[in-house]
Design a protein around this motif. Structure first.
Motif, PDB file in Angstrom:
ATOM      1  N   HIS A 184      39.879  24.454  37.615  1.00 19.39           N
ATOM      2  CA  HIS A 184      39.322  23.050  37.821  1.00 19.39           C
ATOM      3  C   HIS A 184      39.896  22.442  39.111  1.00 19.39           C
ATOM      4  O   HIS A 184      39.671  21.683  39.635  1.00 19.39           O
ATOM      5  CB  HIS A 184      39.865  21.476  36.805  1.00 19.39           C
ATOM      6  CG  HIS A 184      39.915  20.622  36.096  1.00 19.39           C
ATOM      7  ND1 HIS A 184      38.444  20.190  37.140  1.00 19.39           N
ATOM      8  CD2 HIS A 184      39.920  19.180  37.289  1.00 19.39           C
ATOM      9  CE1 HIS A 184      38.374  19.085  37.011  1.00 19.39           C
ATOM     10  NE2 HIS A 184      39.531  18.337  37.920  1.00 19.39           N
ATOM     11  N   THR A 185      41.226  22.240  39.448  1.00 18.26           N
ATOM     12  CA  THR A 185      41.926  21.876  40.984  1.00 18.26           C
ATOM     13  C   THR A 185      41.007  23.122  41.695  1.00 18.26           C
ATOM     14  O   THR A 185      40.481  22.561  42.608  1.00 18.26           O
ATOM     15  CB  THR A 185      42.688  22.281  41.003  1.00 18.26           C
ATOM     16  OG1 THR A 185      43.926  21.388  39.594  1.00 18.26           O
ATOM     17  CG2 THR A 185      43.424  21.852  42.099  1.00 18.26           C
ATOM     18  N   ARG A 186      40.778  24.542  41.317  1.00 20.61           N
ATOM     19  CA  ARG A 186      40.364  25.523  42.429  1.00 20.61           C
ATOM     20  C   ARG A 186      38.795  24.937  42.946  1.00 20.61           C
ATOM     21  O   ARG A 186      38.298  24.930  43.408  1.00 20.61           O
ATOM     22  CB  ARG A 186      40.575  26.558  42.144  1.00 20.61           C
ATOM     23  CG  ARG A 186      39.658  27.307  43.098  1.00 20.61           C
ATOM     24  CD  ARG A 186      39.802  29.249  43.019  1.00 20.61           C
ATOM     25  NE  ARG A 186      38.667  29.418  43.360  1.00 20.61           N
ATOM     26  CZ  ARG A 186      39.546  30.918  43.974  1.00 20.61           C
ATOM     27  NH1 ARG A 186      41.053  31.058  44.427  1.00 20.61           N
ATOM     28  NH2 ARG A 186      38.538  31.270  45.188  1.00 20.61           N
ATOM     29  N   LEU A 225      48.847  26.067  45.019  1.00 22.18           N
ATOM     30  CA  LEU A 225      48.265  25.719  43.330  1.00 22.18           C
ATOM     31  C   LEU A 225      48.743  26.997  42.798  1.00 22.18           C
ATOM     32  O   LEU A 225      48.704  26.913  41.436  1.00 22.18           O
ATOM     33  CB  LEU A 225      46.564  25.802  44.227  1.00 22.18           C
ATOM     34  CG  LEU A 225      46.082  25.175  42.210  1.00 22.18           C
ATOM     35  CD1 LEU A 225      46.968  24.029  41.909  1.00 22.18           C
ATOM     36  CD2 LEU A 225      44.686  25.728  42.687  1.00 22.18           C
ATOM     37  N   LEU A 270      43.942  15.987  47.814  1.00 21.94           N
ATOM     38  CA  LEU A 270      43.332  15.387  46.626  1.00 21.94           C
ATOM     39  C   LEU A 270      43.499  14.338  46.369  1.00 21.94           C
ATOM     40  O   LEU A 270      42.478  13.772  45.548  1.00 21.94           O
ATOM     41  CB  LEU A 270      43.991  16.123  45.341  1.00 21.94           C
ATOM     42  CG  LEU A 270      43.710  18.038  45.259  1.00 21.94           C
ATOM     43  CD1 LEU A 270      44.549  18.422  43.363  1.00 21.94           C
ATOM     44  CD2 LEU A 270      42.291  18.319  45.201  1.00 21.94           C
ATOM     45  N   GLU A 301      43.555  24.317  34.168  1.00 21.33           N
ATOM     46  CA  GLU A 301      44.017  23.001  35.198  1.00 21.33           C
ATOM     47  C   GLU A 301      44.220  23.788  36.144  1.00 21.33           C
ATOM     48  O   GLU A 301      43.109  23.247  37.668  1.00 21.33           O
ATOM     49  CB  GLU A 301      45.401  23.344  34.725  1.00 21.33           C
ATOM     50  CG  GLU A 301      45.538  22.028  33.830  1.00 21.33           C
ATOM     51  CD  GLU A 301      46.937  21.844  33.341  1.00 21.33           C
ATOM     52  OE1 GLU A 301      47.909  22.273  34.180  1.00 21.33           O
ATOM     53  OE2 GLU A 301      46.814  20.289  32.553  1.00 21.33           O
ATOM     54  N   VAL A 343      51.795  22.373  41.965  1.00 22.25           N
ATOM     55  CA  VAL A 343      51.077  20.861  42.210  1.00 22.25           C
ATOM     56  C   VAL A 343      52.271  20.351  43.920  1.00 22.25           C
ATOM     57  O   VAL A 343      53.266  20.520  43.351  1.00 22.25           O
ATOM     58  CB  VAL A 343      50.959  19.707  41.836  1.00 22.25           C
ATOM     59  CG1 VAL A 343      50.748  18.430  42.264  1.00 22.25           C
ATOM     60  CG2 VAL A 343      49.944  19.788  40.741  1.00 22.25           C
ATOM     61  N   GLN A 366      48.627  17.242  47.009  1.00 24.06           N
ATOM     62  CA  GLN A 366      48.119  16.195  46.224  1.00 24.06           C
ATOM     63  C   GLN A 366      47.331  15.928  46.953  1.00 24.06           C
ATOM     64  O   GLN A 366      46.939  14.664  47.463  1.00 24.06           O
ATOM     65  CB  GLN A 366      50.041  15.822  45.313  1.00 24.06           C
ATOM     66  CG  GLN A 366      50.275  15.973  44.298  1.00 24.06           C
ATOM     67  CD  GLN A 366      52.035  15.172  44.039  1.00 24.06           C
ATOM     68  OE1 GLN A 366      52.064  14.625  44.864  1.00 24.06           O
ATOM     69  NE2 GLN A 366      52.050  15.834  43.246  1.00 24.06           N
ATOM     70  N   ILE A 393      37.238  21.899  42.720  1.00 20.69           N
ATOM     71  CA  ILE A 393      37.891  20.391  44.140  1.00 20.69           C
ATOM     72  C   ILE A 393      37.985  20.659  44.804  1.00 20.69           C
ATOM     73  O   ILE A 393      37.646  20.525  45.728  1.00 20.69           O
ATOM     74  CB  ILE A 393      39.193  19.524  42.836  1.00 20.69           C
ATOM     75  CG1 ILE A 393      38.378  18.869  41.277  1.00 20.69           C
ATOM     76  CG2 ILE A 393      39.327  18.301  44.565  1.00 20.69           C
ATOM     77  CD1 ILE A 393      39.550  18.743  40.859  1.00 20.69           C
TER      78      ILE A 393
END
Length: 96
Positions: free
Chosen positions: A50-52, A72, A85, A47, A77, A82, A54
């Motif tokens: 993936h967030t990194r 992060l 993103l 996760e 989160v 939030q 983005i």
């Protein structure tokens, strides 16, 4: 006057003694209390990756990107993360 003394340590080796079974042979003690620890840890790493990815694609200043990455890794989160993103999705019909 010079004196010398010999000092010997008394060490006894018992070769016939069987090795004691420890709990470490079954694995760390933590796995008794958290059997799914490795699975959850791998899931969290995926996760974060993936967030990194983005965050790296966002068109934001470097300082804000570093703050988002720090949020992060430390908190998971956060509100700031939030907000960054959230994507404004507007669908427009393409006129032909």
């Amino acid at each position: 006057m010079i004196t010398t003394m010999a000092v010997n340590a008394q060490v006894s080796h018992k070769k016939n003694e069987a090795p004691k079974a420890t709990e470490e042979e079954d694995g760390p003690v933590m796995f008794k209390f958290e059997p799914n620890f490795l699975h959850h840890n791998e899931k969290r790493k995926a996760e974060i990756a993936h967030t990194r990815s983005i965050i790296d694609t966002l068109d934001i200043p470097e300082r804000k990107r570093l703050k988002l990455l720090r949020d992060l890794y430390k908190n998971g989160v956060s509100k700031r993360l939030q907000k960054a993103l959230l994507v404004k999705n507007t669908y427009e019909d393409i006129e032909e």
